[in-house]
Design a protein around this motif. Structure first.
Motif, PDB file in Angstrom:
ATOM      1  N   LEU A 188      45.471  34.018  47.809  1.00 26.80           N
ATOM      2  CA  LEU A 188      44.045  33.770  47.696  1.00 26.80           C
ATOM      3  C   LEU A 188      43.799  32.278  47.565  1.00 26.80           C
ATOM      4  N   SER A 189      42.721  31.789  48.146  1.00 27.34           N
ATOM      5  CA  SER A 189      42.382  30.376  48.045  1.00 27.34           C
ATOM      6  C   SER A 189      40.888  30.230  47.823  1.00 27.34           C
TER       7      SER A 189
ATOM      8  N   GLN B 109      36.330  33.531  47.708  1.00 31.33           N
ATOM      9  CA  GLN B 109      37.781  33.396  47.857  1.00 31.33           C
ATOM     10  C   GLN B 109      38.192  33.954  49.214  1.00 31.33           C
ATOM     11  N   THR B 110      39.195  33.339  49.802  1.00 33.43           N
ATOM     12  CA  THR B 110      39.738  33.798  51.075  1.00 33.43           C
ATOM     13  C   THR B 110      41.092  34.442  50.838  1.00 33.43           C
TER      14      THR B 110
ATOM     15  N   GLY C  63      34.599  34.474  42.304  1.00 33.57           N
ATOM     16  CA  GLY C  63      35.852  33.789  41.990  1.00 33.57           C
ATOM     17  C   GLY C  63      36.858  34.607  41.231  1.00 33.57           C
ATOM     18  N   GLY C  64      36.684  35.929  41.117  1.00 31.50           N
ATOM     19  CA  GLY C  64      37.557  36.706  40.238  1.00 31.50           C
ATOM     20  C   GLY C  64      38.385  37.786  40.905  1.00 31.50           C
ATOM     21  N   TRP C  65      38.817  37.574  42.158  1.00 31.93           N
ATOM     22  CA  TRP C  65      39.573  38.598  42.879  1.00 31.93           C
ATOM     23  C   TRP C  65      41.083  38.431  42.682  1.00 31.93           C
TER      24      TRP C  65
ATOM     25  N   ARG D 130      38.438  43.146  41.296  1.00 35.60           N
ATOM     26  CA  ARG D 130      37.385  42.135  41.222  1.00 35.60           C
ATOM     27  C   ARG D 130      36.985  41.987  39.762  1.00 35.60           C
ATOM     28  N   TYR D 131      37.368  40.859  39.178  1.00 36.29           N
ATOM     29  CA  TYR D 131      37.122  40.584  37.765  1.00 36.29           C
ATOM     30  C   TYR D 131      35.752  39.941  37.623  1.00 36.29           C
TER      31      TYR D 131
END
Length: 676
Positions: free
Chosen positions: A181-182, A199-200, A221-223, A239-240
């Motif tokens: 993930l980025s 995120q990618t 931003g929480g994956w 997914r947070y």
């Protein structure tokens, strides 16, 4: 559970810095006070800015040196085919933790990485093990890049693209393809901040970085990748959204299509769901969730009918991690009960609990089945020594040590005392608990106290090795209390929400009640109490210094939040929304007024006792400006303030030479505030 991006650190292990977005004028770079004889003092190294910190006598550094070189081992990964593992360790004379290959029990550690920055996360190529991939960031900025190390040639090549924060997420099972993930960073964005974050998820063969294939663009931003099905067709994603809410999604690797499976869309009930390993027949995967009660339990999710089966509801405690054996017949889980983590086994098919393995004394910090062999690695931490790695043979229950923790000559860690749980009633009648370490009985009379508050705030003070803090106990006779104030994890999901939003200062009142409890103890000295904390614990330390200044001798703030509004505006975008759920949304006028009113910066005039602030210049979580503004404001009010900033650190001092100087200064501060 893959929550590395939200890792909680204690004040003994903190410091960092990120994109400069000042909210207050920076403090001038005044050097430390010069000593009459430079040969008699330890000067800060070139990367440390020390302001107001007295000269460190060389004799003090020599005296505490034995307590600065405990060295444990962290399990990193199994070799895919051999009885061999990767280990994270800091060798003798080294400044940072690096990755080593360990080919046999108690064997020689073969160094694989050697960088100025620490390397802790690595993984073998999953088919032949002829290479490893690892993550490395620069100067504590947490903007990790992924690298491939060819084990035959030792050639290192970069796998990922620059200007992104990258996280390894695991391999496909049937090929040498890595998921990662980025996310873009504010410091590389036009305008310096991102209103929308995504995120990618990318798939790549690290031996051929040009094969990168984007699988999905994920909002927020929480994956995290929880697990890959054994046929390499599907990925279970977590997914947070907050400490109290997360979802599980299924993603099709071929098409990139994804759908939410837990909770079902439209279900308004908030609960946490963390995807874990898939069952060997791909009929479903294991999850850890608190949807059924106060604590996180282990469950199985069947994909065909969306049925959930509870496995550990009978266990009082929260499940922290899961591993499935190579044949799928055995499931290992580790659960935390009041700060102690135990390992347990379950049948991988019918989910019945099996007899627990007999392990050496200590808390389990990690456990992992070998991908092909009937072996289980485990890491243990105890009051008697730093982390050590062992191997368990589930077939007969026997275990074998693979590493021995290092203790410096002259220190017998077996003599170190055990932690004990203490409890007290807070302002609203709620019971709060913490861990107490008492100094040896040779120290007579009422003992001074260090209250050390964990970060998070969804962290937890847990049983384990006290590291450098053993010097406070064994040599200075200072008692150490690590409270689990409301908002801490491990005590149920209701407890974890009791400090959210407008209830923020209720956790500070828990420390006020702890001060009352200390005053009632015949062996503790309520007139000599020092409060310390890192990250959120740093905020708590500052908040105690503003709310209970007359009841403490001083405060230590390590990478702490001084103003919630400026913190939320300046923390990296990929984590901002996650923090707003916890602290409140500063864009709402009423919440903004509340956050401003309770922030330590607003109340800095009340800080009347000495303050020691420690910060890393490259901190992406709590920007260094949080430290600079509280230092400037407290000094303007006449408070004595020590300030230590590292130009090459992030959210915690990870380099030994920096951590050593921080410790020397902490001992000096403690002697001046507690031990006069």
């Amino acid at each position: 559970m893959p929550l590395r991006a939200l890792a909680v650190l204690t004040s003994a292990a903190l410091l960092a810095a990120c994109a400069p977005m000042p909210t207050a004028p920076p403090v001038a770079n005044r050097p430390a006070v010069a000593a009459p004889n430079a040969g008699d003092v330890i000067a800060p190294n070139a990367n440390l800015v020390a302001q107001g910190v007295p000269p460190i006598p060389r004799g003090l550094a020599d005296e505490v040196a034995r307590y600065t070189d405990f060295r444990g081992h962290g399990f990193v990964d199994w070799h895919p085919t051999r009885r061999e593992m990767l280990v994270a360790h800091r060798r003798a004379g080294a400044d940072t933790t690096q990755i080593y290959r360990l080919a046999s029990p108690l064997g020689e550690l073969e160094p694989l990485t050697d960088f100025a920055d620490p390397v802790r996360n690595a993984s073998y190529e999953p088919l032949s093990g002829d290479s490893i991939v690892f993550e490395r960031s620069s100067g504590g900025d947490e903007a990790a890049q992924i690298y491939r190390l060819d084990l035959a040639t030792r050639q290192v090549t970069v796998v990922t693209e620059p200007n992104l924060r990258n996280d390894m997420q695991g391999w496909l099972h049937k090929s040498s393809q890595l998921l990662y993930l980025s996310v873009p960073l504010d410091r590389t964005a036009a305008g310096g901040s991102r209103a929308e974050v995504a995120q990618t998820l990318t798939l790549v063969d690290p031996a051929n970085p040009q094969t990168r294939r984007k699988l999905a663009e994920l909002p927020g931003g929480g994956w995290y990748v929880g697990g890959v099905s054994w046929d390499d067709r599907r990925v279970a994603l977590t997914r947070y959204l907050s400490a109290g809410e997360s979802q599980v999604w299924l993603l099709d690797i071929a098409s990139g299509e994804r759908r939410q499976v837990l909770p079902l869309p439209g279900n308004a009930e908030k609960a946490t769901h963390f995807a874990e390993a898939w069952k060997r027949d791909d009929s479903g995967f294991f999850i850890v969730s608190d949807r059924g009660g106060e604590f996180r339990e282990l469950m199985f999710y069947a994909v065909a009918d969306a049925k959930l089966t509870s496995i550990t509801r009978h266990i009082k405690g929260g499940i922290e991690g899961v591993s499935l054996s190579a044949d799928g017949r055995l499931l290992a889980a580790w659960a935390s009960v009041e700060g102690r983590v135990n390992l347990m086994f379950f049948d991988g098919d019918v989910f019945n609990e099996l007899p627990s393995p007999a392990l050496p004394e200590g808390s389990v910090t990690a456990a992992r089945f070998h991908p092909r062999l009937p072996l289980l690695s485990f890491a243990l931490n105890s009051s008697k020594g730093p982390s050590q790695i062992g191997m368990l043979l589930p077939a007969d229950g026997s275990s074998q040590s693979w590493t021995r923790p290092y203790a410096p000559p002259g220190i017998d860690t077996a003599r170190f005392g055990e932690q004990q749980i203490v409890r007290w009633k807070s302002f609203d009648g709620r019971e709060i608990s913490g861990l107490l370490n008492l100094p040896p009985s040779r120290f007579a009379g009422r003992r001074p106290v260090l209250i050390d508050i964990h970060g998070g705030p969804e962290g937890q003070a847990s049983f384990g090795f006290m590291g450098r803090y053993n010097y406070f106990l064994e040599e200075l006779g200072v008692a150490v209390i690590q409270p689990n104030v409301r908002g801490s994890s491990g005590f149920g999901k209701t407890y974890m929400t009791l400090d959210d939003g407008m209830k923020r200062e209720d956790s500070v009142k828990d420390i006020g009640a702890l001060l009352d409890w200390i005053a009632r103890q015949p062996n503790l000295d309520a007139s000599r109490v020092l409060v310390s904390g890192g990250s959120y614990g740093g905020y708590m330390s500052l908040a105690v210094a503003t709310n209970y200044a007359d009841r403490i001798a001083g405060a230590i703030d390590v990478v702490g939040i001084s103003n919630f509004v400026s913190f939320l505006q300046n923390t990296e975008s990929y984590r901002r929304d996650l923090r707003r759920v916890e602290y409140g949304d500063e864009r709402d006028p009423a919440m903004r007024e509340f956050l401003t009113r309770i922030s330590p910066l607003t109340n800095a005039a009340k800080i009347s006792k000495p303050l020691f602030v420690v910060q890393g210049r490259n901190d992406p979580r709590v920007p260094y400006t949080e430290a600079e503004q509280i230092v400037a404001k407290a000094r303007a009010n006449g408070t004595r303030v020590w300030y230590l900033r590292a130009e090459n650190e992030g959210h915690g001092f990870t380099r030994k030479e920096n951590a050593d100087f921080q410790f020397y200064a902490t001992v000096m501060f403690m002697r001046e505030t507690l031990l006069k």
